[in-house]
Design a protein around this motif. Structure first.
Motif, PDB file in Angstrom:
ATOM      1  N   TRP A  41      40.309  31.195  43.961  1.00 46.49           N
ATOM      2  CA  TRP A  41      39.987  30.207  42.924  1.00 46.49           C
ATOM      3  C   TRP A  41      41.264  29.661  42.289  1.00 46.49           C
ATOM      4  CZ3 TRP A  41      34.602  29.864  41.421  1.00 46.49           C
ATOM      5  CH2 TRP A  41      34.337  28.880  40.467  1.00 46.49           C
ATOM      6  N   VAL A  89      41.380  28.168  36.623  1.00 47.63           N
ATOM      7  CA  VAL A  89      40.589  29.270  36.064  1.00 47.63           C
ATOM      8  C   VAL A  89      40.249  29.082  34.586  1.00 47.63           C
ATOM      9  CG1 VAL A  89      41.495  30.920  37.729  1.00 47.63           C
ATOM     10  CG2 VAL A  89      42.702  30.593  35.553  1.00 47.63           C
ATOM     11  N   GLU A 101      36.542  27.554  34.358  1.00 52.09           N
ATOM     12  CA  GLU A 101      35.868  28.746  33.824  1.00 52.09           C
ATOM     13  C   GLU A 101      34.369  28.492  33.654  1.00 52.09           C
ATOM     14  OE1 GLU A 101      35.985  31.779  29.965  1.00 52.09           O
ATOM     15  OE2 GLU A 101      37.583  30.290  30.248  1.00 52.09           O
ATOM     16  N   TRP A 135      32.748  28.577  37.059  1.00 53.61           N
ATOM     17  CA  TRP A 135      32.606  29.954  37.548  1.00 53.61           C
ATOM     18  C   TRP A 135      31.395  30.628  36.903  1.00 53.61           C
ATOM     19  CZ3 TRP A 135      32.937  34.554  34.744  1.00 53.61           C
ATOM     20  CH2 TRP A 135      32.849  35.718  35.528  1.00 53.61           C
ATOM     21  N   LYS A 136      31.199  30.425  35.615  1.00 49.29           N
ATOM     22  CA  LYS A 136      30.045  31.021  34.933  1.00 49.29           C
ATOM     23  C   LYS A 136      28.736  30.489  35.509  1.00 49.29           C
ATOM     24  CE  LYS A 136      32.359  31.924  30.511  1.00 49.29           C
ATOM     25  NZ  LYS A 136      32.449  31.549  29.074  1.00 49.29           N
ATOM     26  N   ASN A 170      28.464  32.185  39.053  1.00 53.31           N
ATOM     27  CA  ASN A 170      28.639  33.630  39.070  1.00 53.31           C
ATOM     28  C   ASN A 170      27.287  34.312  39.279  1.00 53.31           C
ATOM     29  OD1 ASN A 170      29.918  36.142  38.792  1.00 53.31           O
ATOM     30  ND2 ASN A 170      29.447  36.220  36.608  1.00 53.31           N
ATOM     31  N   VAL A 186      34.596  36.283  44.442  1.00 53.11           N
ATOM     32  CA  VAL A 186      35.930  35.789  44.115  1.00 53.11           C
ATOM     33  C   VAL A 186      36.895  36.955  44.303  1.00 53.11           C
ATOM     34  CG1 VAL A 186      37.424  34.780  42.363  1.00 53.11           C
ATOM     35  CG2 VAL A 186      35.012  34.109  42.480  1.00 53.11           C
ATOM     36  N   CYS A 192      42.727  34.773  42.523  1.00 52.06           N
ATOM     37  CA  CYS A 192      42.832  33.614  41.640  1.00 52.06           C
ATOM     38  C   CYS A 192      44.299  33.279  41.412  1.00 52.06           C
ATOM     39  CB  CYS A 192      42.121  33.849  40.312  1.00 52.06           C
ATOM     40  SG  CYS A 192      42.763  35.220  39.336  1.00 52.06           S
ATOM     41  N   MET A 214      36.749  37.457  36.419  1.00 49.97           N
ATOM     42  CA  MET A 214      36.112  37.161  37.700  1.00 49.97           C
ATOM     43  C   MET A 214      35.955  38.392  38.588  1.00 49.97           C
ATOM     44  SD  MET A 214      38.022  33.568  38.699  1.00 49.97           S
ATOM     45  CE  MET A 214      37.526  32.019  37.966  1.00 49.97           C
ATOM     46  N   CYS A 271      38.235  40.067  40.278  1.00 46.24           N
ATOM     47  CA  CYS A 271      38.972  39.982  41.547  1.00 46.24           C
ATOM     48  C   CYS A 271      40.283  40.744  41.414  1.00 46.24           C
ATOM     49  CB  CYS A 271      39.222  38.537  41.957  1.00 46.24           C
ATOM     50  SG  CYS A 271      40.257  37.578  40.846  1.00 46.24           S
TER      51      CYS A 271
END
Length: 331
Positions: free
Chosen positions: A9, A12, A17, A20-21, A24, A31, A34, A49, A51
């Motif tokens: 990713w 971020v 962000e 991603w939410k 997710n 993920v 990043c 995340m 990761c």
């Protein structure tokens, strides 16, 4: 069930962000890496995340074997550079829309993805909206008769608030202003509903905002069928989002405000407006649906869902309008 896709990713914070939410929890990917040039930001993102691989250097990121797919949620000016690096490194790429700010770059990326047998897609999630799917079904079934014209409108007053610290402030970073950020959604949606564009015209300019980027765009597209679509995007007025599709036997009307809904308006009764009939649709997670389309294509399923050709066409239309505006402004 196929193995989960490993995702790297870039982007971020901010919209990245939030995106991603939104996705997710999908069981189709993890993920695993990043990137952010600020180490503290990169570490915080990796914890959020979940990761393990954290990168601050782009070359180290793209040569890593920690992931096989890249998500790009960075300012538009970086789309081409990062997507090129990812494809050259053998990674599939999903990049936020527009694909690029430049048509030649968009074509180059598509060609590179084809040569590498990789999946490249743009984040045109608006066309996944269920109200648009319902509108397309109504048009194709002949419910409104023969399509005549269309209106698309999306805007807000954000351009009046952008300062020089925001990349959308700058014309060289966000050419077209609302055309670039909002209009690309509507161009793609209009093409989804109406087909292939044959003629393009429009006005894109800065009227009130203190930005170097434009704060308004009004463009017109004519289709092979003869249908004319008008698209308005403003960064200098009130929040709007509506679509009207007119046909010889009726019309389709979608609006987010003041009432959220989709309606069918039948033919007039003795030149008086006929009653509106509400059409039900689901309020679907378009971002997640597009993302899972991307993953399924990588896994060899539903290749017809790849939107790269539509994404390149959207960039072509945006660039042509901007070129026409430049020519008109210089004469």
């Amino acid at each position: 069930m196929q193995d989960s896709i490993r995702l790297g990713w870039i982007g971020v914070r901010g919209y990245g962000e939030r995106l991603w939410k939104t996705i997710n929890g999908s069981d189709l990917c993890n993920v695993t890496a990043c990137l952010h040039p600020d180490k503290e930001v990169a570490i915080e993102a990796s914890q959020r995340m979940n990761c393990n691989a954290v990168f601050t250097d782009t070359d180290d990121f793209f040569t890593s074997d920690e992931f096989d797919t890249v998500m790009l949620t960075v300012p538009n000016e970086y789309h081409y550079m990062y997507a090129t690096k990812a494809l050259e490194a053998g990674k599939h790429v999903l990049v936020e829309k527009p694909l690029t700010n430049d048509y030649e770059e968009a074509v180059t990326l598509r060609k590179l993805a084809e040569e590498k047998s990789l999946v490249l897609m743009a984040g045109h999630n608006f066309r996944k909206s269920d109200f648009l799917v319902k509108m397309k079904g109504a048009i194709e079934s002949g419910r409104i008769g023969r399509p005549v014209a269309a209106e698309f409108n999306m805007g807000h007053g954000g351009g009046l608030k952008f300062g020089p610290d925001r990349w959308r402030f700058h014309k060289e970073k966000c050419p077209g202003g609302p055309l670039n950020m909002l209009g690309t959604h509507l161009i793609d949606a209009s093409n989804y509903l109406l087909g292939n564009v044959t003629n393009i015209s429009g006005i894109v300019k800065n009227l009130y905002a203190d930005t170097t980027a434009e704060d308004m765009s009004l463009i017109q597209m004519e289709y092979e069928s003869g249908v004319v679509s008008n698209i308005t995007n403003l960064y200098n007025s009130v929040s709007t989002e509506f679509i009207n599709i007119y046909g010889t036997n009726g019309a389709l009307r979608y609006s987010r405000w003041p009432e959220y809904g989709l309606w069918f308006q039948s033919k007039d009764i003795d030149c008086d407006c006929a009653p509106y009939e509400k059409i039900a649709f689901k309020d679907n997670n378009t971002t997640l649906e597009l993302f899972e389309d991307f993953i399924h294509i990588i896994q060899g399923q539903r290749p017809e869902l790849n939107n790269i050709d539509a994404a390149v066409e959207t960039v072509r239309i945006m660039e042509e309008v901007l070129k026409l505006q430049s020519i008109n402004s210089s004469t």
